[in-house]
Design an enzyme around this catalytic site. Structure first.
Site, PDB file in Angstrom:
ATOM      1  NE  ARG A  16      -8.194  -7.140  21.554  1.00 32.57           N
ATOM      2  CZ  ARG A  16      -9.195  -7.738  20.944  1.00 32.57           C
ATOM      3  NH1 ARG A  16     -10.097  -7.028  20.291  1.00 32.57           N
ATOM      4  NH2 ARG A  16      -9.297  -9.050  20.961  1.00 32.57           N
ATOM      5  CG  HIS A  43      -8.023  31.216  -3.060  1.00 31.49           C
ATOM      6  ND1 HIS A  43      -6.854  31.040  -2.333  1.00 31.49           N
ATOM      7  CD2 HIS A  43      -8.127  30.128  -3.870  1.00 31.49           C
ATOM      8  CE1 HIS A  43      -6.283  29.904  -2.699  1.00 31.49           C
ATOM      9  NE2 HIS A  43      -7.035  29.331  -3.619  1.00 31.49           N
ATOM     10  CG  PHE A  51     -10.213   0.706   9.322  1.00 31.78           C
ATOM     11  CD1 PHE A  51      -9.945   0.223   8.054  1.00 31.78           C
ATOM     12  CD2 PHE A  51     -10.978  -0.063  10.183  1.00 31.78           C
ATOM     13  CE1 PHE A  51     -10.437  -1.004   7.639  1.00 31.78           C
ATOM     14  CE2 PHE A  51     -11.474  -1.294   9.778  1.00 31.78           C
ATOM     15  CZ  PHE A  51     -11.201  -1.768   8.499  1.00 31.78           C
ATOM     16  CG  HIS A  59     -11.428  29.480  -6.912  1.00 31.67           C
ATOM     17  ND1 HIS A  59     -12.265  29.240  -5.849  1.00 31.67           N
ATOM     18  CD2 HIS A  59     -10.356  28.641  -6.750  1.00 31.67           C
ATOM     19  CE1 HIS A  59     -11.730  28.302  -5.071  1.00 31.67           C
ATOM     20  NE2 HIS A  59     -10.574  27.920  -5.613  1.00 31.67           N
ATOM     21  CD  GLU A  93     -13.472   4.388   9.736  1.00 33.28           C
ATOM     22  OE1 GLU A  93     -13.635   3.177   9.951  1.00 33.28           O
ATOM     23  OE2 GLU A  93     -14.063   5.008   8.812  1.00 33.28           O
ATOM     24  CG  HIS A 110      -9.133  -5.926   7.977  1.00 31.29           C
ATOM     25  ND1 HIS A 110      -9.570  -5.924   6.672  1.00 31.29           N
ATOM     26  CD2 HIS A 110     -10.190  -5.551   8.730  1.00 31.29           C
ATOM     27  CE1 HIS A 110     -10.852  -5.578   6.644  1.00 31.29           C
ATOM     28  NE2 HIS A 110     -11.248  -5.344   7.874  1.00 31.29           N
TER      29      HIS A 110
END
Length: 636
Positions: free
Chosen positions: A341, A28, A417, A257, A391, A453
């Site tokens: 946890r 580039h 997530f 580019h 996140e 979830h």
């Protein structure tokens, strides 16, 4: 400094970049040529020491547009880092020190691996965050460097950049200067075909001070950088530029580019700038001297070192060399029940008590992730980082915080997530960044939140990622052992923890340990079956084995807290924990297809789960003692 010399410096960068791309027939040239004027002026502001690229108080420069490596390698060479002209001639070639995108630890002077667009902006914010916290720990007289980021249109279109810059504005990171190469060109052509927002107003709205300049006017560039450094806010410099600046006929064209200019175009461009068209990879003596940072850098670092008190030196030493053996881990009574946890929360706090540079936080989920460091305050004055619902940027920012040189930083969210931060986790693995990812709510045990979830495929996804180690502990004590192993590794690690309570198991092991990734937890004489499991399914496997024993079927149990480490064991070890004479089953409340590396049959998930109480879901999908026993018998 004369403008004539500045112009010659900038043109030297342009033609080094063009020559690199041309010789490689790949790369580039447009962005490096367009940013050459900015880079030349910025160079005079940077405080670097190429003879010690780990000097703590150096300025950090992040190239978010990682494809603009022609600019990166040119500057590293000119400043005095260990990148020579021979390396530049091997640009983008196999085994060269100048790969297509800059890689941390591979090329001297590269601060962090950026690669995908937008990553570098988040990384720069992470460096600025680490610097701010370092100021609070060591003092502003000790840490007073700046963090600079060069980015382009593509970086600002990626969502991660908005997440990160929003965080920077919220934290008022006045040590951050983002220089935006606004050439209005992307691969497909003019940015107007897909983008029409007002960048200046966007950044003003998130608490940035914004400067807009002609990116080819040396005076304007210098004044903007001076003003940005003096600002009491994070700064954005919008530098309007022409892509491929200096190209004889292609200046401003999107064709510059991502493709070589062509030999005739380069020669014509060199003639136009007063350079010899027949010479390539040329750095005039006066230009090397104008850029060189070696003498200046050594003097700056020596002066900084001399200014440090003995107390400050001791603090820095302690932060740079944490004593993980000093951690007093919590103890958990066999037979009690605690979600991993929950045990992880106690472990995190034990680590933080013993390791002053240990900090981190969640993407707005600390109460659920159980990641709050008790009585340790909120960032940037304390060690609890509130990342907000960001996140992807969280993971990229934390990557940089871990490379800053003083801190060990964790990030956390629900396991499902992790999808939102996968690109940054991949960069952590690629660059061997020792970030600790805490991911809770690990299976269909999420229950009522339903299939959106419930992380069904995520274990398989991250176990497939090279140099990334996923720990899914069976109980609280295995969780402790997993952290002990993680602190000995120079790689990212993830702790996948349960929402539901898990029984604390006996510590006895028949053979092997957590450090092996998998171990023989329970052995029976003349066993004909081996059941492999991780996390909450280990207890299930133990109970099923007891029932099978009553039915005359002897089963060994192999706990697999880290499948990735298990893959690294030799055949002799594997044969000792997985007896070749046994039929091997694996059980996991997830997809689990990777277990076919060792197992004859895998009892996993073939759907996305459902919404309902966790106990009902485990029963529906076959994760009960009765169901597992029946399935083993049927297969036998």
């Amino acid at each position: 400094m004369s403008k004539q010399l500045l112009q010659k410096q900038a043109d030297t960068i342009r033609f080094l970049a063009a020559d690199m791309v041309q010789k490689a027939n790949s790369g580039h040239p447009g962005a490096p040529m367009g940013m050459a004027d900015i880079a030349t002026v910025l160079s005079s502001h940077l405080n670097l020491n190429p003879s010690n690229d780990k000097w703590l108080n150096r300025d950090r420069l992040v190239f978010s547009g990682g494809h603009a490596t022609g600019l990166v390698y040119s500057l590293l060479h000119l400043w005095g880092f260990d990148v020579n002209l021979a390396d530049m001639r091997e640009f983008r070639q196999h085994n060269s020190r100048t790969p297509g995108h800059p890689e941390y630890g591979h090329t001297h002077g590269v601060e962090i691996t950026t690669g995908p667009l937008g990553q570098g902006i988040a990384n720069a914010v992470g460096f600025a965050m680490a610097s701010k916290y370092a100021q609070n720990v060591l003092g502003k007289d000790v840490i007073n460097h700046n963090v600079y980021c060069l980015c382009g249109d593509g970086d600002l279109q990626e969502g991660i950049s908005y997440e990160a810059c929003s965080m920077a504005g919220h934290l008022n990171l006045d040590n951050l200067v983002v220089i935006y190469d606004s050439n209005e060109i992307t691969i497909e052509g003019d940015t107007s075909i897909a983008w029409s927002e007002n960048v200046k107003k966007r950044f003003q709205a998130i608490n940035f001070e914004v400067f807009e300049i002609d990116g080819h006017n040396f005076d304007q560039i210098d004044k903007a950088i001076v003003a940005a450094k003096a600002s009491d806010k994070p700064a954005l410099i919008i530098a309007n530029t022409a892509i491929g600046k200096g190209a004889a006929t292609l200046e401003g064209s999107h064709h510059t580019h991502g493709a070589p200019l062509g030999e005739d175009e380069i020669k014509a461009s060199k003639v136009k700038a007063g350079f010899d068209p027949e010479e390539t990879f040329v750095v005039p003596y006066d230009i090397k001297g104008a850029f060189d940072k070696l003498i200046q850098g050594v003097e700056a670092e020596n002066a900084w070192n001399e200014s440090l008190s003995d107390e400050t030196k001791a603090k820095i030493e302690q932060l740079q060399n944490p004593d993980f053996d000093a951690i007093k881990y919590p103890e958990f009574e066999v037979g009690t029940k605690v979600a991993t946890r929950g045990s992880n929360h106690k472990i995190l706090n034990a680590i933080a008590q013993a390791v002053p540079g240990f900090l981190g936080g969640s993407a707005d989920l600390a109460p659920s992730n159980k990641t709050e460091l008790a009585n340790m305050g909120d960032f940037p004055n304390g060690r609890n980082v509130h990342f907000g619902i960001r996140e992807h940027a969280m993971a990229a920012m934390t990557n940089a915080m871990n490379l800053y040189g003083l801190f060990r930083v964790f990030s956390a969210t629900f396991f499902v997530f992790s999808d939102y931060l996968k690109p940054s986790a991949r960069i952590a693995a690629l660059a061997s960044i020792p970030q600790h990812f805490v991911w809770t709510h690990d299976s269909i045990g999420v229950g009522e939140d339903g299939p959106t979830h419930q992380p069904i495929e995520h274990l398989s996804q991250f176990r497939a990622l090279p140099n990334f180690y996923v720990f899914r502990p069976a109980d609280a004590n295995e969780n402790v052992d997993s952290w002990k192993v993680a602190f000995k590794m120079n790689a990212p690690t993830a702790f996948v923890c349960s929402r539901q309570d898990l029984e604390v198991l006996k510590k006895e092991k028949a053979y092997g340990d957590v450090s092996n990734g998998g171990y023989l937890l329970k052995e029976r004489e003349n066993a004909t079956v081996t059941i492999m499991a991780s996390g909450s399914e280990v207890s299930l496997a133990l109970k099923a084995a007891c029932q099978l024993d009553k039915d005359g079927i002897k089963a060994n149990i192999v706990s697999v807290p880290c499948f990735d480490l298990l893959l690294e064991q030799d055949k002799e070890y594997i044969s000792k924990i997985i007896k070749p004479s046994t039929k091997v089953f694996a059980v996991e409340a997830a997809r689990g297809l990777e277990y076919y590396k060792f197992a004859d049959e895998v009892f996993g998930m073939d759907s996305f789960g459902a919404s309902g109480p966790a106990g009902e879901l485990f029963k529906e999908f076959g994760f009960t003692v009765e169901s597992l026993v029946e399935r083993v018998k049927n297969e036998l």
